[in-house]
Write a protein that holds these residues in place. Structure first.
Motif, short mmCIF file in Angstrom:
data_model
loop_
_atom_site.label_atom_id
_atom_site.label_comp_id
_atom_site.label_asym_id
_atom_site.label_seq_id
_atom_site.Cartn_x
_atom_site.Cartn_y
_atom_site.Cartn_z
N GLY A 46 2.46 2.19 -2.64
CA GLY A 46 1.51 3.11 -1.91
C GLY A 46 0.48 3.64 -2.93
O GLY A 46 0.55 2.77 -4.18
N ALA A 104 0.72 9.14 -4.97
CA ALA A 104 1.52 9.62 -3.88
C ALA A 104 2.85 10.04 -4.15
O ALA A 104 3.38 10.66 -3.30
CB ALA A 104 1.78 8.03 -3.09
N LEU A 120 3.73 8.25 1.20
CA LEU A 120 2.77 8.73 1.77
C LEU A 120 2.67 10.58 1.49
O LEU A 120 3.83 10.77 2.27
CB LEU A 120 2.06 8.35 3.04
CG LEU A 120 1.75 6.85 3.40
CD1 LEU A 120 1.47 6.57 4.65
CD2 LEU A 120 0.54 6.43 2.22
N ALA A 132 -3.89 12.60 4.16
CA ALA A 132 -3.50 11.96 3.05
C ALA A 132 -4.44 11.54 2.07
O ALA A 132 -4.21 11.79 0.77
CB ALA A 132 -2.69 10.71 3.48
N LEU A 140 -5.30 3.17 0.02
CA LEU A 140 -4.57 3.86 1.11
C LEU A 140 -4.38 2.96 2.58
O LEU A 140 -3.54 3.20 3.19
CB LEU A 140 -4.99 5.15 1.44
CG LEU A 140 -4.46 5.91 2.60
CD1 LEU A 140 -2.96 6.34 2.38
CD2 LEU A 140 -5.23 7.53 2.85
#
Length: 200
Positions: free
Chosen positions: A12, A16, A122, A130, A158
């Motif tokens: 990720g 995160a 996330l 996010a 992302l």
């Protein structure tokens, strides 16, 4: 039969929560935790790279070009950390699953193919929320907004389709404490093979 791969890999974008969740979950599971960002330099050195060289190349060619040059070393590090840490919980930095060269992504995909759980972390299921939260955390904890040479690296990480394609499940942490997120992740890792993983 002992695992021949890590028990799970967390992937990720930066900030995160991969390291925090990984450390807490590994403690719950009684297994080692390994963060490739902490151990990567010895693997990069095997192919004549280092974070210091990355910084040097950024000054010469810019961040984006330097990141592209570094891709083979990142893919190499993923292969080595997975091979050397069976049974562990492993966190991969954002760049270790995000590649502009499809050859390096394919290398990492093959390395992770037998890992039982590759979990994308996330802070929210909503993309914009996010990104806002990741930016806030990055500025607060890392001192950077990840915008370089007019390019938003954080948004690119992302949105990266390669990273998402590697994941076997997604853990959304919004509304959960780090310990609660780690507990959910640990339940997934401990679940019998073939069980459906529900993020709730």
């Amino acid at each position: 039969m002992p695992l021949r791969t890590p028990a799970a890999v967390l992937v990720g974008p930066p900030a995160a929560g991969k390291t925090t969740i990984g450390e807490l979950a590994a403690a719950r599971l009684g297994v080692p935790f390994v963060d490739v960002d902490e151990v990567g330099d010895r693997y990069y050195a095997e192919v004549r790279w280092s974070v210091a060289r990355l910084v040097e190349r950024v000054g010469v060619v810019g961040r984006l070009a330097a990141e592209r040059e570094w891709e083979p070393a990142r893919a190499h590090a993923v292969g080595r950390v997975v091979a050397e840490h069976p049974g562990a919980v492993v966190a991969l930095g954002a760049g270790h699953t995000s590649y502009t060269d499809a050859t390096h992504l394919a290398t990492v995909r093959a390395v992770l193919a037998d890992v039982p759980h590759v979990v994308l972390v996330l802070p929210s299921a909503d993309r914009d929320a996010a990104l806002d939260e990741l930016r806030r955390r990055s500025v607060a904890t890392k001192g950077t907004d990840w915008v370089r040479d007019g390019h938003d690296l954080l948004a690119a990480w992302l949105d990266d389709p390669g990273t998402r394609s590697l994941a076997t499940a997604t853990l959304v942490t919004r509304g959960r404490t780090p310990d609660a997120s780690a507990a959910q992740f640990a339940r997934w890792v401990a679940a019998p093979a073939g069980d459906r993983l529900d993020d709730r």
